[in-house]
Design a protein around this motif. Sequence first.
Motif, PDB file in Angstrom:
ATOM      1  N   PRO A  85      56.430  39.979  36.470  1.00  0.00           N
ATOM      2  CA  PRO A  85      55.714  39.096  35.539  1.00  0.00           C
ATOM      3  C   PRO A  85      55.461  37.676  36.029  1.00  0.00           C
ATOM      4  CG  PRO A  85      57.990  39.355  34.837  1.00  0.00           C
ATOM      5  CD  PRO A  85      57.793  40.252  36.027  1.00  0.00           C
ATOM      6  N   ASN A  86      56.319  37.159  36.897  1.00  0.00           N
ATOM      7  CA  ASN A  86      56.218  35.748  37.277  1.00  0.00           C
ATOM      8  C   ASN A  86      55.756  35.587  38.712  1.00  0.00           C
ATOM      9  OD1 ASN A  86      57.160  34.932  34.704  1.00  0.00           O
ATOM     10  ND2 ASN A  86      59.246  35.359  35.366  1.00  0.00           N
ATOM     11  N   ALA A  87      54.434  35.489  38.885  1.00  0.00           N
ATOM     12  CA  ALA A  87      53.827  35.291  40.200  1.00  0.00           C
ATOM     13  C   ALA A  87      52.888  34.096  40.096  1.00  0.00           C
ATOM     14  CB  ALA A  87      53.076  36.542  40.632  1.00  0.00           C
ATOM     15  N   TYR A  88      53.115  33.115  40.953  1.00  0.00           N
ATOM     16  CA  TYR A  88      52.367  31.859  40.893  1.00  0.00           C
ATOM     17  C   TYR A  88      51.585  31.653  42.183  1.00  0.00           C
ATOM     18  CZ  TYR A  88      55.767  31.351  37.186  1.00  0.00           C
ATOM     19  OH  TYR A  88      56.536  31.566  36.076  1.00  0.00           O
ATOM     20  N   ASN A  89      50.270  31.604  42.058  1.00  0.00           N
ATOM     21  CA  ASN A  89      49.380  31.455  43.196  1.00  0.00           C
ATOM     22  C   ASN A  89      49.175  29.985  43.549  1.00  0.00           C
ATOM     23  OD1 ASN A  89      47.335  32.072  45.141  1.00  0.00           O
ATOM     24  ND2 ASN A  89      45.792  31.604  43.602  1.00  0.00           N
ATOM     25  N   LEU A  90      49.282  29.673  44.847  1.00  0.00           N
ATOM     26  CA  LEU A  90      49.009  28.333  45.352  1.00  0.00           C
ATOM     27  C   LEU A  90      47.510  28.209  45.605  1.00  0.00           C
ATOM     28  CD1 LEU A  90      49.857  25.560  46.447  1.00  0.00           C
ATOM     29  CD2 LEU A  90      50.274  26.668  48.659  1.00  0.00           C
ATOM     30  N   MET A  91      46.811  27.520  44.698  1.00  0.00           N
ATOM     31  CA  MET A  91      45.373  27.313  44.861  1.00  0.00           C
ATOM     32  C   MET A  91      45.117  26.468  46.112  1.00  0.00           C
ATOM     33  SD  MET A  91      44.356  26.598  40.881  1.00  0.00           S
ATOM     34  CE  MET A  91      42.723  26.037  41.302  1.00  0.00           C
ATOM     35  N   GLY A  92      44.138  26.875  46.900  1.00  0.00           N
ATOM     36  CA  GLY A  92      43.808  26.151  48.130  1.00  0.00           C
ATOM     37  C   GLY A  92      44.616  26.583  49.334  1.00  0.00           C
ATOM     38  N   GLY A  93      45.731  27.269  49.097  1.00  0.00           N
ATOM     39  CA  GLY A  93      46.554  27.815  50.171  1.00  0.00           C
ATOM     40  C   GLY A  93      46.929  26.809  51.246  1.00  0.00           C
ATOM     41  N   MET A  94      47.130  27.323  52.451  1.00  0.00           N
ATOM     42  CA  MET A  94      47.547  26.479  53.577  1.00  0.00           C
ATOM     43  C   MET A  94      46.449  25.499  53.999  1.00  0.00           C
ATOM     44  SD  MET A  94      50.689  27.025  54.274  1.00  0.00           S
ATOM     45  CE  MET A  94      50.986  26.378  55.919  1.00  0.00           C
ATOM     46  N   LEU A  95      45.195  25.815  53.695  1.00  0.00           N
ATOM     47  CA  LEU A  95      44.110  24.901  54.061  1.00  0.00           C
ATOM     48  C   LEU A  95      44.267  23.544  53.386  1.00  0.00           C
ATOM     49  CD1 LEU A  95      40.981  27.237  53.952  1.00  0.00           C
ATOM     50  CD2 LEU A  95      42.130  26.309  55.973  1.00  0.00           C
ATOM     51  N   GLU A  96      44.844  23.540  52.185  1.00  0.00           N
ATOM     52  CA  GLU A  96      45.001  22.293  51.446  1.00  0.00           C
ATOM     53  C   GLU A  96      46.459  21.834  51.346  1.00  0.00           C
ATOM     54  OE1 GLU A  96      42.877  22.283  47.732  1.00  0.00           O
ATOM     55  OE2 GLU A  96      41.171  23.318  48.627  1.00  0.00           O
ATOM     56  N   TRP A  97      47.370  22.552  51.999  1.00  0.00           N
ATOM     57  CA  TRP A  97      48.794  22.254  51.918  1.00  0.00           C
ATOM     58  C   TRP A  97      49.094  20.900  52.562  1.00  0.00           C
ATOM     59  CZ3 TRP A  97      52.783  23.553  49.199  1.00  0.00           C
ATOM     60  CH2 TRP A  97      54.080  23.286  49.651  1.00  0.00           C
ATOM     61  N   LYS A  98      49.826  20.059  51.849  1.00  0.00           N
ATOM     62  CA  LYS A  98      50.187  18.737  52.361  1.00  0.00           C
ATOM     63  C   LYS A  98      51.699  18.602  52.596  1.00  0.00           C
ATOM     64  CE  LYS A  98      46.092  16.532  51.007  1.00  0.00           C
ATOM     65  NZ  LYS A  98      45.272  17.645  51.232  1.00  0.00           N
ATOM     66  N   GLY A  99      52.445  19.660  52.300  1.00  0.00           N
ATOM     67  CA  GLY A  99      53.894  19.606  52.439  1.00  0.00           C
ATOM     68  C   GLY A  99      54.369  19.993  53.824  1.00  0.00           C
ATOM     69  N   ASP A 100      55.671  20.190  53.938  1.00  0.00           N
ATOM     70  CA  ASP A 100      56.287  20.565  55.210  1.00  0.00           C
ATOM     71  C   ASP A 100      55.874  21.972  55.635  1.00  0.00           C
ATOM     72  OD1 ASP A 100      57.666  18.170  55.211  1.00  0.00           O
ATOM     73  OD2 ASP A 100      59.469  19.038  54.326  1.00  0.00           O
ATOM     74  N   ILE A 101      55.816  22.162  56.943  1.00  0.00           N
ATOM     75  CA  ILE A 101      55.643  23.502  57.509  1.00  0.00           C
ATOM     76  C   ILE A 101      56.632  23.662  58.658  1.00  0.00           C
ATOM     77  CG2 ILE A 101      53.233  23.831  56.851  1.00  0.00           C
ATOM     78  CD1 ILE A 101      52.471  23.182  59.743  1.00  0.00           C
TER      79      ILE A 101
END
Length: 102
Positions: A85-101
């Motif tokens: 039931p609990n699945a959360y999609n990251l809109m923009g994915g890695m293309l827009e990711w500004k956090g750590d990798i």
Amino acid sequence: MADLLQEEWVEQLENDDNAFILDVRTPEEANQGQIPESTTLNIYLGQEFLEELKQLDKSKNYYVYCRSGQRSRQACAIMNSIGIPNAYNLMGGMLEWKGDII
């Protein structure tokens, strides 16, 4: 399923002690960098992908991402359809990711 902007996704994730981060990109894409503590499960594996999803703990909260947010959106819909039931999609994915990798 919920589509979340990066800020919402990160804030919810940081406050969730039952979180599981799922990267549904290909291994080649994942090798270019991943969000820390994520597990890769290639959505392009078809039936094998579905079988792997069925093995997941349905009580967890899944934070799902891909390159652009499209495959992860599909993955979240599939997860909901098999009883996660609990699945959360990251809109923009890695293309827009500004956090750590890593």
